[in-house]
Design a protein around this motif. Structure first.
Motif, PDB file in Angstrom:
ATOM      1  N   GLN A  60      -5.245  61.841  30.685  1.00  0.00           N
ATOM      2  CA  GLN A  60      -4.040  61.019  30.568  1.00  0.00           C
ATOM      3  C   GLN A  60      -2.797  61.800  30.993  1.00  0.00           C
ATOM      4  O   GLN A  60      -1.903  61.245  31.633  1.00  0.00           O
ATOM      5  N   ALA A  64      -0.370  60.880  34.305  1.00  0.00           N
ATOM      6  CA  ALA A  64       0.955  60.372  33.912  1.00  0.00           C
ATOM      7  C   ALA A  64       1.895  60.413  35.114  1.00  0.00           C
ATOM      8  O   ALA A  64       1.984  61.418  35.813  1.00  0.00           O
ATOM      9  N   GLY A  68       8.303  58.700  30.735  1.00  0.00           N
ATOM     10  CA  GLY A  68       8.016  57.816  29.617  1.00  0.00           C
ATOM     11  C   GLY A  68       6.569  57.923  29.173  1.00  0.00           C
ATOM     12  O   GLY A  68       6.271  57.910  27.968  1.00  0.00           O
ATOM     13  N   GLU A  69       5.666  58.025  30.125  1.00  0.00           N
ATOM     14  CA  GLU A  69       4.252  58.190  29.790  1.00  0.00           C
ATOM     15  C   GLU A  69       4.011  59.523  29.096  1.00  0.00           C
ATOM     16  O   GLU A  69       3.220  59.597  28.148  1.00  0.00           O
ATOM     17  N   LEU A  71       6.196  61.108  27.300  1.00  0.00           N
ATOM     18  CA  LEU A  71       6.805  60.994  25.977  1.00  0.00           C
ATOM     19  C   LEU A  71       5.857  60.276  25.016  1.00  0.00           C
ATOM     20  O   LEU A  71       5.731  60.664  23.855  1.00  0.00           O
ATOM     21  N   GLU A  72       5.158  59.243  25.512  1.00  0.00           N
ATOM     22  CA  GLU A  72       4.183  58.541  24.681  1.00  0.00           C
ATOM     23  C   GLU A  72       3.027  59.456  24.288  1.00  0.00           C
ATOM     24  O   GLU A  72       2.500  59.367  23.176  1.00  0.00           O
ATOM     25  N   LEU A  73       2.637  60.339  25.187  1.00  0.00           N
ATOM     26  CA  LEU A  73       1.515  61.247  24.920  1.00  0.00           C
ATOM     27  C   LEU A  73       1.923  62.461  24.081  1.00  0.00           C
ATOM     28  O   LEU A  73       1.067  63.163  23.552  1.00  0.00           O
ATOM     29  N   SER A  74       3.211  62.704  23.948  1.00  0.00           N
ATOM     30  CA  SER A  74       3.671  63.907  23.255  1.00  0.00           C
ATOM     31  C   SER A  74       3.263  63.911  21.785  1.00  0.00           C
ATOM     32  O   SER A  74       2.902  64.968  21.251  1.00  0.00           O
ATOM     33  N   GLU A  75       3.299  62.759  21.123  1.00  0.00           N
ATOM     34  CA  GLU A  75       2.911  62.714  19.707  1.00  0.00           C
ATOM     35  C   GLU A  75       1.436  63.081  19.535  1.00  0.00           C
ATOM     36  O   GLU A  75       1.080  63.831  18.631  1.00  0.00           O
ATOM     37  N   THR A  76       0.600  62.547  20.406  1.00  0.00           N
ATOM     38  CA  THR A  76      -0.835  62.865  20.354  1.00  0.00           C
ATOM     39  C   THR A  76      -1.057  64.345  20.620  1.00  0.00           C
ATOM     40  O   THR A  76      -1.841  65.004  19.921  1.00  0.00           O
TER      41      THR A  76
END
Length: 109
Positions: A60, A64, A68-69, A71-76
């Motif tokens: 993923q 990317a 934005g993509e 940033l969405e993956l940063s938490e994971t």
């Protein structure tokens, strides 16, 4: 006698709004540089992870296409990284989004 206005007589506001002007190109280059640096940091941080879910996360990150993509993956990514490896990712996020997490509301003096 009125003279005809030359088509080359443009005011500054008109010049600044033309797409492709130097300041717009510089902004796009700067945004791309932030994205590339963040993607490299995330991929380097995830490189040591093992397992099927780590392989999916790495894929993923690799595909990317915008910040934005990422940033969405940063938490994971932060959730699966050991605490000592999270610093680089957090530093990269703070550099890209300096006001994230800070209270930006008006506070009277």
């Amino acid at each position: 006698m009125k003279t005809a206005r030359s088509s080359f007589d443009l005011d500054i506001a008109t010049l600044q709004s033309i797409p492709g002007m130097p300041q717009e190109r510089l902004a796009r280059v700067a945004a791309r540089r932030v994205f590339v640096e963040m993607k490299q940091c995330f991929m380097q941080s995830a490189a040591g992870l093992q397992g099927a879910s780590a392989a999916l996360l790495k894929r993923q990150l690799r595909i990317a296409g915008d910040i934005g993509e990422l940033l969405e993956l940063s938490e994971t990514l932060l959730a699966v990284l050991p605490p000592e490896d999270r610093k680089a990712v957090r530093r990269q996020l703070d550099a890209a989004f300096p006001m994230a997490g800070r209270d930006t509301e008006f506070v009277p003096l």
